[in-house]
Write a protein that holds these residues in place. Structure first.
Motif, mmCIF file in Angstrom:
data_model
loop_
_atom_site.group_PDB
_atom_site.id
_atom_site.type_symbol
_atom_site.label_atom_id
_atom_site.label_comp_id
_atom_site.label_asym_id
_atom_site.label_seq_id
_atom_site.Cartn_x
_atom_site.Cartn_y
_atom_site.Cartn_z
ATOM 1 N N MET A 159 0.776 -1.011 -0.110
ATOM 2 C CA MET A 159 -0.183 -0.125 0.021
ATOM 3 C C MET A 159 0.935 1.440 0.077
ATOM 4 S SD MET A 159 -3.199 0.803 -0.075
ATOM 5 C CE MET A 159 -4.491 1.706 0.371
ATOM 6 N N LYS A 160 1.884 1.167 0.925
ATOM 7 C CA LYS A 160 2.790 2.379 0.717
ATOM 8 C C LYS A 160 3.443 2.628 -0.739
ATOM 9 C CE LYS A 160 4.040 2.486 5.583
ATOM 10 N NZ LYS A 160 5.156 2.621 6.512
ATOM 11 N N LEU A 161 3.836 1.764 -1.216
ATOM 12 C CA LEU A 161 4.533 1.821 -2.808
ATOM 13 C C LEU A 161 3.319 2.336 -3.745
ATOM 14 C CD1 LEU A 161 6.669 1.566 -4.632
ATOM 15 C CD2 LEU A 161 5.763 -0.870 -5.112
ATOM 16 N N LYS A 162 2.003 1.949 -3.381
ATOM 17 C CA LYS A 162 0.797 2.757 -4.048
ATOM 18 C C LYS A 162 0.968 4.165 -3.881
ATOM 19 C CE LYS A 162 -3.086 0.511 -5.893
ATOM 20 N NZ LYS A 162 -4.406 -0.214 -5.517
ATOM 21 N N ASN A 163 0.929 4.396 -2.789
ATOM 22 C CA ASN A 163 0.937 6.119 -2.265
ATOM 23 C C ASN A 163 1.997 6.658 -2.491
ATOM 24 O OD1 ASN A 163 -1.686 5.431 -1.103
ATOM 25 N ND2 ASN A 163 -0.651 5.465 1.141
ATOM 26 N N LEU A 164 3.251 6.258 -2.805
ATOM 27 C CA LEU A 164 4.403 6.838 -3.047
ATOM 28 C C LEU A 164 4.440 6.901 -4.644
ATOM 29 C CD1 LEU A 164 6.976 8.028 -2.467
ATOM 30 C CD2 LEU A 164 8.237 5.567 -2.558
ATOM 31 N N THR A 165 3.865 6.058 -5.251
ATOM 32 C CA THR A 165 3.547 6.231 -6.886
ATOM 33 C C THR A 165 2.706 7.083 -7.247
ATOM 34 O OG1 THR A 165 4.283 3.950 -7.110
ATOM 35 C CG2 THR A 165 3.288 5.097 -8.804
ATOM 36 N N ALA A 166 1.631 7.314 -6.456
ATOM 37 C CA ALA A 166 0.643 8.357 -6.671
ATOM 38 C C ALA A 166 1.091 9.474 -6.480
ATOM 39 C CB ALA A 166 -0.876 8.070 -5.872
ATOM 40 N N LEU A 167 1.705 9.889 -5.279
ATOM 41 C CA LEU A 167 2.729 10.904 -4.727
ATOM 42 C C LEU A 167 3.475 11.327 -5.916
ATOM 43 C CD1 LEU A 167 2.843 13.350 -2.674
ATOM 44 C CD2 LEU A 167 4.525 11.850 -1.569
ATOM 45 N N THR A 168 4.283 10.614 -6.375
ATOM 46 C CA THR A 168 5.422 10.820 -7.405
ATOM 47 C C THR A 168 4.566 11.635 -8.679
ATOM 48 O OG1 THR A 168 6.870 9.299 -6.340
ATOM 49 C CG2 THR A 168 7.297 10.068 -8.660
ATOM 50 N N LEU A 169 3.697 10.697 -9.093
ATOM 51 C CA LEU A 169 3.006 11.161 -10.261
ATOM 52 C C LEU A 169 2.192 12.608 -10.135
ATOM 53 C CD1 LEU A 169 1.450 7.574 -11.562
ATOM 54 C CD2 LEU A 169 3.177 9.099 -12.454
ATOM 55 N N SER A 170 1.804 12.703 -9.081
ATOM 56 C CA SER A 170 1.077 14.128 -8.715
ATOM 57 C C SER A 170 2.203 15.250 -8.706
ATOM 58 C CB SER A 170 0.613 14.107 -7.115
ATOM 59 O OG SER A 170 -0.603 13.101 -7.458
ATOM 60 N N ILE A 171 3.489 15.065 -8.134
ATOM 61 C CA ILE A 171 4.366 15.976 -8.230
ATOM 62 C C ILE A 171 4.888 16.134 -9.611
ATOM 63 C CG2 ILE A 171 7.110 16.279 -7.448
ATOM 64 C CD1 ILE A 171 5.952 14.981 -4.666
ATOM 65 N N LEU A 172 5.073 15.206 -10.410
ATOM 66 C CA LEU A 172 5.537 15.347 -11.722
ATOM 67 C C LEU A 172 4.473 16.108 -12.574
ATOM 68 C CD1 LEU A 172 7.136 11.760 -12.546
ATOM 69 C CD2 LEU A 172 8.316 13.872 -12.265
ATOM 70 N N LEU A 173 3.251 15.708 -12.389
ATOM 71 C CA LEU A 173 2.417 16.474 -13.076
ATOM 72 C C LEU A 173 2.066 18.057 -12.760
ATOM 73 C CD1 LEU A 173 -0.129 16.164 -15.162
ATOM 74 C CD2 LEU A 173 -1.553 15.659 -13.178
ATOM 75 N N LEU A 174 2.031 18.288 -11.411
ATOM 76 C CA LEU A 174 2.200 19.677 -10.900
ATOM 77 C C LEU A 174 3.361 20.581 -11.404
ATOM 78 C CD1 LEU A 174 0.713 21.640 -9.151
ATOM 79 C CD2 LEU A 174 2.132 20.829 -7.006
ATOM 80 N N SER A 175 4.640 19.899 -11.500
ATOM 81 C CA SER A 175 5.688 20.596 -11.794
ATOM 82 C C SER A 175 5.438 20.865 -13.117
ATOM 83 C CB SER A 175 6.869 19.939 -11.510
ATOM 84 O OG SER A 175 7.299 18.770 -12.230
ATOM 85 N N SER A 176 5.108 19.857 -14.037
ATOM 86 C CA SER A 176 4.828 20.339 -15.568
ATOM 87 C C SER A 176 3.863 21.539 -15.554
ATOM 88 C CB SER A 176 4.071 19.025 -16.201
ATOM 89 O OG SER A 176 3.887 19.667 -17.569
ATOM 90 N N CYS A 177 2.592 21.593 -14.843
ATOM 91 C CA CYS A 177 1.802 22.627 -15.035
ATOM 92 C C CYS A 177 2.375 23.935 -14.508
ATOM 93 C CB CYS A 177 0.578 22.259 -14.199
ATOM 94 S SG CYS A 177 -0.449 21.034 -14.818
ATOM 95 N N VAL A 178 3.420 23.802 -13.348
ATOM 96 C CA VAL A 178 4.212 25.187 -13.091
ATOM 97 C C VAL A 178 4.839 25.840 -14.218
ATOM 98 C CG1 VAL A 178 5.675 25.905 -11.209
ATOM 99 C CG2 VAL A 178 3.797 24.501 -10.580
ATOM 100 N N LYS A 179 5.535 24.741 -14.896
ATOM 101 C CA LYS A 179 6.679 25.142 -15.929
ATOM 102 C C LYS A 179 5.982 25.691 -17.191
ATOM 103 C CE LYS A 179 10.067 23.300 -19.179
ATOM 104 N NZ LYS A 179 9.768 24.712 -19.905
ATOM 105 N N GLN A 180 4.534 25.210 -17.517
ATOM 106 C CA GLN A 180 3.867 25.715 -18.469
ATOM 107 C C GLN A 180 3.392 27.222 -18.105
ATOM 108 O OE1 GLN A 180 0.749 22.888 -19.166
ATOM 109 N NE2 GLN A 180 2.154 21.540 -20.358
ATOM 110 N N VAL A 181 2.832 27.336 -16.718
ATOM 111 C CA VAL A 181 2.571 28.632 -16.352
ATOM 112 C C VAL A 181 3.581 29.664 -16.235
ATOM 113 C CG1 VAL A 181 1.605 29.941 -14.374
ATOM 114 C CG2 VAL A 181 0.246 27.775 -14.994
ATOM 115 N N LYS A 182 4.959 29.126 -15.954
ATOM 116 C CA LYS A 182 6.081 30.078 -15.959
ATOM 117 C C LYS A 182 6.401 30.477 -17.262
ATOM 118 C CE LYS A 182 10.898 30.486 -14.887
ATOM 119 N NZ LYS A 182 11.244 30.790 -16.088
ATOM 120 N N ASP A 183 6.546 29.271 -18.279
ATOM 121 C CA ASP A 183 6.779 29.824 -19.585
ATOM 122 C C ASP A 183 5.845 30.767 -20.381
ATOM 123 O OD1 ASP A 183 8.822 28.034 -19.419
ATOM 124 O OD2 ASP A 183 7.881 26.415 -20.674
#
Length: 91
Positions: free
Chosen positions: A1-25
């Motif tokens: 279960m912890k691995l699933k949460n960690l994976t979901a958190l990692t994917l969320s961070i990657l998605l969020l950082s991608s959105c932040v980069k697009q807004v900055k650009d």
């Protein structure tokens, strides 16, 4: 279960950082466009305030504006610049 949460958190961070980069650009591009619009307006104001301004100074400003603001100049501004170049070359 912890691995699933960690994976979901990692994917969320990657998605969020991608959105932040697009807004900055988008913000950076908007800032550049506004800076260029202000520079073109300053150029026009300078020419109107100094009708006897030398063609050498006008051409130098045109070259600089076209080099640094190429992507943000409207077709009408480009045409105005071409007209100024023609007027200078006929003198």
């Amino acid at each position: 279960m912890k691995l699933k949460n960690l994976t979901a958190l990692t994917l969320s961070i990657l998605l969020l950082s991608s959105c932040v980069k697009q807004v900055k650009d988008a913000f950076d591009e908007t800032t550049e466009a506004l800076t260029c619009a202000n520079r073109v307006q300053e150029f026009e104001d300078t020419n109107e305030a100094n009708p006897d301004r030398s063609c050498t100074a006008i051409i130098a400003d045109l070259d600089d504006l076209e080099r640094t603001c190429r992507d943000y100049l409207s077709e009408s501004t480009r045409q105005s610049f071409a007209d100024l170049r023609t007027a200078c070359s006929s003198n």
